[in-house]
Scaffold this motif. Structure first.
Motif, PDB file in Angstrom:
ATOM      1  N   ASN A 199       0.888  -1.255  -0.384  1.00 43.99           N
ATOM      2  CA  ASN A 199      -0.009   0.092   0.007  1.00 43.99           C
ATOM      3  C   ASN A 199       0.727   1.228  -0.341  1.00 43.99           C
ATOM      4  OD1 ASN A 199       0.630   1.269   3.390  1.00 43.99           O
ATOM      5  ND2 ASN A 199      -0.265  -0.721   3.031  1.00 43.99           N
ATOM      6  N   SER A 200       0.019   1.784  -0.848  1.00 49.62           N
ATOM      7  CA  SER A 200       0.675   4.325  -0.289  1.00 49.62           C
ATOM      8  C   SER A 200      -0.255   5.102  -0.007  1.00 49.62           C
ATOM      9  CB  SER A 200       1.660   3.514  -1.754  1.00 49.62           C
ATOM     10  OG  SER A 200       2.139   5.125  -2.105  1.00 49.62           O
ATOM     11  N   THR A 213      -5.681   5.806   1.159  1.00 50.20           N
ATOM     12  CA  THR A 213      -4.605   5.314   0.601  1.00 50.20           C
ATOM     13  C   THR A 213      -4.663   4.505  -0.867  1.00 50.20           C
ATOM     14  OG1 THR A 213      -3.528   5.142   2.738  1.00 50.20           O
ATOM     15  CG2 THR A 213      -3.631   3.436   2.038  1.00 50.20           C
ATOM     16  N   VAL A 214      -4.148   4.245  -1.207  1.00 55.26           N
ATOM     17  CA  VAL A 214      -3.862   3.040  -2.672  1.00 55.26           C
ATOM     18  C   VAL A 214      -3.033   1.082  -2.343  1.00 55.26           C
ATOM     19  CG1 VAL A 214      -1.555   3.023  -3.444  1.00 55.26           C
ATOM     20  CG2 VAL A 214      -3.551   2.130  -5.348  1.00 55.26           C
ATOM     21  N   TYR A 215      -4.724   0.346  -2.232  1.00 55.08           N
ATOM     22  CA  TYR A 215      -3.888  -0.457  -1.802  1.00 55.08           C
ATOM     23  C   TYR A 215      -3.690  -1.886  -2.630  1.00 55.08           C
ATOM     24  CZ  TYR A 215      -5.634  -0.390   2.889  1.00 55.08           C
ATOM     25  OH  TYR A 215      -5.034   1.425   4.791  1.00 55.08           O
ATOM     26  N   GLY A 216      -2.458  -2.001  -2.937  1.00 53.30           N
ATOM     27  CA  GLY A 216      -2.551  -3.102  -3.906  1.00 53.30           C
ATOM     28  C   GLY A 216      -2.553  -4.639  -4.112  1.00 53.30           C
ATOM     29  N   LYS A 276      -3.532  -0.452 -15.392  1.00 55.68           N
ATOM     30  CA  LYS A 276      -3.420   0.808 -14.468  1.00 55.68           C
ATOM     31  C   LYS A 276      -5.110   1.029 -13.884  1.00 55.68           C
ATOM     32  CE  LYS A 276      -0.333   3.139 -16.698  1.00 55.68           C
ATOM     33  NZ  LYS A 276       0.351   4.115 -16.908  1.00 55.68           N
ATOM     34  N   CYS A 323      -8.257   0.458 -11.538  1.00 53.53           N
ATOM     35  CA  CYS A 323      -8.969   0.659  -9.618  1.00 53.53           C
ATOM     36  C   CYS A 323     -10.281   0.624  -9.852  1.00 53.53           C
ATOM     37  CB  CYS A 323      -8.087   2.077  -9.065  1.00 53.53           C
ATOM     38  SG  CYS A 323      -8.927   3.598  -9.630  1.00 53.53           S
ATOM     39  N   THR A 375       0.478  -3.746 -10.076  1.00 57.09           N
ATOM     40  CA  THR A 375       0.725  -1.846 -10.002  1.00 57.09           C
ATOM     41  C   THR A 375       0.998  -0.945  -9.594  1.00 57.09           C
ATOM     42  OG1 THR A 375      -1.204  -2.418 -11.657  1.00 57.09           O
ATOM     43  CG2 THR A 375      -1.164   0.092 -11.778  1.00 57.09           C
ATOM     44  N   VAL A 376       0.993  -1.036  -7.600  1.00 57.90           N
ATOM     45  CA  VAL A 376       1.021  -0.300  -7.341  1.00 57.90           C
ATOM     46  C   VAL A 376       2.424  -0.589  -6.756  1.00 57.90           C
ATOM     47  CG1 VAL A 376       0.864   0.384  -4.541  1.00 57.90           C
ATOM     48  CG2 VAL A 376      -1.055  -0.319  -5.789  1.00 57.90           C
ATOM     49  N   GLN A 377       2.476  -1.731  -6.888  1.00 63.78           N
ATOM     50  CA  GLN A 377       3.909  -2.579  -6.253  1.00 63.78           C
ATOM     51  C   GLN A 377       5.361  -2.339  -7.642  1.00 63.78           C
ATOM     52  OE1 GLN A 377       4.511  -7.098  -7.295  1.00 63.78           O
ATOM     53  NE2 GLN A 377       6.342  -7.162  -4.671  1.00 63.78           N
ATOM     54  N   ILE A 433       4.154   2.563  -8.747  1.00 64.07           N
ATOM     55  CA  ILE A 433       3.825   3.474  -7.300  1.00 64.07           C
ATOM     56  C   ILE A 433       5.329   3.160  -6.907  1.00 64.07           C
ATOM     57  CG2 ILE A 433       3.202   4.414  -5.501  1.00 64.07           C
ATOM     58  CD1 ILE A 433       0.693   3.974  -7.067  1.00 64.07           C
TER      59      ILE A 433
END
Lengths: 406, 246
Positions: free
Chosen positions: A106-107, A121-124, A153, A155, A212-214, A217
């Motif tokens: 997450n980020s 917060t975005v959770y991958g 990309k 969500c 994607t998050v990994q 981001i």
């Protein structure tokens, strides 16, 4: 001397002193009412925590990189990079008691659409995440395994994010929002869950394919965590054993090595939280119990004053034929009448207060029948206990002295 | 005539510190049914101790006391309470009515401690007793709404309600003005005429004129015990008193 007459005598004596009786009762009323209300609040929050946990998935298992030791120095858990994609893959392939597996990364950052932006917060995760957390997509769809493989990309966003980015009520499906610098196409909107018992907004998040998050981001190759679900809540322990075995093997840990990961189950968390709220209930009840005790001492005090003030009356009653036990019974009945009536009013007030706390302050309350019975029994006992000594004193008066007492 | 009270060489000693005080030093007399006896004596003569003994509130150190044929000396607290409930009617100087309580409820009180009376029987007996003392029209008056004379009448009704073997009056007119005192004496004479046994303890020698017998106590002993052949009428004395202006 029969019981009915004693009751009549005690009742008349109380009726002669309504104000004092009421003030004495007030101590008991407040004591009982607060015991009931406090227990209702304690039990209510315990129940709501339990409910939320089972909503979140009571069979959930969370794996985090653990505290490792390097040369005797314990490392910060967040700096650990022990969980890898292989761990995820092996858990997915090799376990029998695990139903769903999803990596988590997450980020935090700003989500932006047009002129609106909001921190979130975005959770991958992988698509399994929905089932594990028992989330539902209200509108649109969850992203697919295909999207994960291609690190698409896309969500799915929570209701709070929708409210923040689309205040005009535009349908967010198909719109492209930005998280930091990265554009995401919204494919679905999550069902709203509201706030949890700790006041956290459960709708303020974005979920996207973990790849994607990994990569795009965070630019990392390890996983920040893995979330699984056991087949059933009862299988949680077996599932944990399987996972632990796989991870130890993958991480090449020797027998004597400590785990370099942490596995926590929702079951554990739920036990922890309920024991915390149990503790809170006990504390609240103890404080309320003390006020009941103070009320009891109030009864004792008033009964003492009453015995002294009514010494002549006691002397008279004895000289016209009341036995010691009749006097004892009269004063005991008086104190029990005060405490039982106070108890009844206290129960009603306590129940009403619990309902008001629930309806007006929106705080979960639950009145357990045993708490009503218990506090009522306690206050009857209080009446007998604290009435006994003054009553005994009254019964032991010498009629000759009592009748001439000034 | 039946003996209601028989005292046989009653002694009562109290321990005050290291000293022993002899309150009663061998008192003997007999009171028959229907007598109106005044017991007189200065303070310290032992009349209070004698009253307590007669009223079964206290037991003598030695000697025998028979109340209506029953020996009291060796009775326990509870049996004496029961005996008081059945055989004795007390009238006190300071009335001792229950506060804020109606006349009927005050009069009913002795019967409340006697389980053989039903609520209806209690009420009926209380009303009759109140009518007997001339308060038939004040049944529901509360004790704090009554004059001293009225309160003492309620107290007398309370003493009558259990049909006692003896009525014990302790300075029953001590708190009342002359006129009201005579009114109460008239009432006692009326009860005497109806055949009740009355013992009236007082330090006021005037009252002896209206009773049928007078016992004088000094230093714990009976000094004189005389039958009064010339009983004055309290009603006549009352009529001779100057009328109140209002």
């Amino acid at each position: 001397m029969n019981g009915t007459n004693l009751f009549k005598i005690a009742f008349r004596a109380l009726a002669n002193n309504k104000m004092r009786g009421f003030l004495t009762m007030l101590g008991i009323i407040i004591g009982v009412a607060s015991v009931i209300t406090m227990l209702a609040i304690g039990q209510g929050s315990k129940r709501s925590i339990q409910e939320q946990i089972s909503e979140m998935g009571s069979n959930m298992i969370m794996i985090q990189p653990g505290q490792g030791m390097f040369g005797g120095v314990r490392q910060d858990a967040s700096s650990m990079e022990t969980l890898k994609l292989d761990d995820y893959q092996n858990i997915l392939d090799e376990t029998r008691y695990v139903a769903g597996v999803s990596p988590t990364v997450n980020s935090s950052g700003q989500a932006i659409y047009g002129s609106n932006n909001a921190p979130t917060t975005v959770y991958g995760v992988s698509p399994d995440y929905l089932d594990i957390r028992r989330y539902k997509v209200a509108d649109g769809d969850m992203f697919s395994d295909q999207d994960v493989q291609t690190a698409a990309k896309v969500c799915v966003i929570g209701q709070t994010v929708v409210d923040n980015l689309f205040p005009e009520g535009t349908n967010p499906i198909g719109k492209v929002i930005r998280f930091g610098k990265l554009p995401f196409r919204v494919v679905g909107v999550m069902e709203s869950k509201g706030y949890n018992s700790m006041g956290m907004d459960q709708d303020d998040f974005i979920i996207a394919p973990f790849t994607t998050v990994q990569k795009k981001i965070l630019a990392i190759t390890h996983l920040q965590g893995i979330t699984c679900s056991a087949l059933k809540e009862e299988y949680t322990d077996q599932a944990i054993d399987e996972i632990s075995e796989i991870l130890r093997r993958n991480h090449k840990l020797r027998e004597i090595d400590e785990d370099d990961f942490n596995i926590r189950s929702q079951q554990e968390l739920s036990e922890m939280l309920t024991s915390t709220s149990d503790m809170m209930t006990i504390l609240l009840a103890a404080v309320a119990g003390i006020s009941l005790l103070v009320g009891g001492i109030g009864i004792m005090n008033i009964m003492y004053v009453s015995v002294t003030e009514r010494t002549r009356e006691i002397g008279l009653r004895m000289s016209i034929g009341a036995k010691g036990i009749d006097i004892l019974a009269q004063f005991l009945i008086e104190s029990v009448l005060i405490s039982v009536t106070g108890g009844l009013i206290g129960v009603l007030l306590g129940v009403a207060a619990a309902i008001i706390v629930n309806k007006v302050f929106m705080f979960p309350t639950y009145i357990q029948p045993w708490s009503v019975i218990l506090s009522f029994a306690v206050c009857t006992f209080t009446g007998i206990f604290f009435g006994w000594y003054p009553a005994k004193k009254a019964a032991q008066l010498d009629p000759i002295e009592a009748i001439r007492y000034e | 005539m039946k003996d209601i009270i028989r005292l046989d060489n009653i002694r009562r000693d109290f321990k005050v510190g290291d000293e022993i005080v002899h309150a009663l030093r061998g008192v003997s007399f007999t009171i028959s049914e229907g007598e109106f006896v005044t017991i007189m004596g200065t303070s310290g003569s032992g009349k209070s101790t004698l009253l307590n003994t007669l009223g079964c509130l206290d037991t003598p150190t030695s000697g025998e006391y028979y109340l209506d044929g029953t020996s009291v000396r060796k009775m326990g607290k509870n049996s004496r309470a029961r005996l008081r409930n059945l055989k004795i009617g007390f009238v006190f100087q300071s009335y001792n009515l229950l506060p804020k309580t109606t006349a009927i409820e005050n009069v009913e009180l002795p019967l409340m401690y006697n389980p053989s009376f039903s609520a209806a029987a209690r009420k009926e007996k209380a009303i009759n007793a109140l009518i007997a003392v001339g308060l038939g029209d004040r049944l529901m008056h509360k004790s704090n709404q009554m004059s001293g004379g009225q309160m003492q009448r309620v107290a007398i009704a309370r003493a009558l309600v259990n049909d006692p073997a003896v009525i014990l009056a302790d300075e029953a007119t001590g708190n009342l003005d002359t006129r009201t005192s005579f009114e109460i004496l008239v009432l006692f004479q009326k009860l005497h005429a109806e055949g009740r046994t009355i013992i009236f303890v007082t330090h006021n020698p005037e009252i002896a004129r209206y009773s049928s017998r007078n016992i004088l106590l000094r230093d714990g002993q009976v000094i004189t015990d005389t039958v009064n052949h010339d009983i004055h009428s309290a009603a006549e004395a009352l009529a001779k008193l100057p009328k109140n202006d209002d």
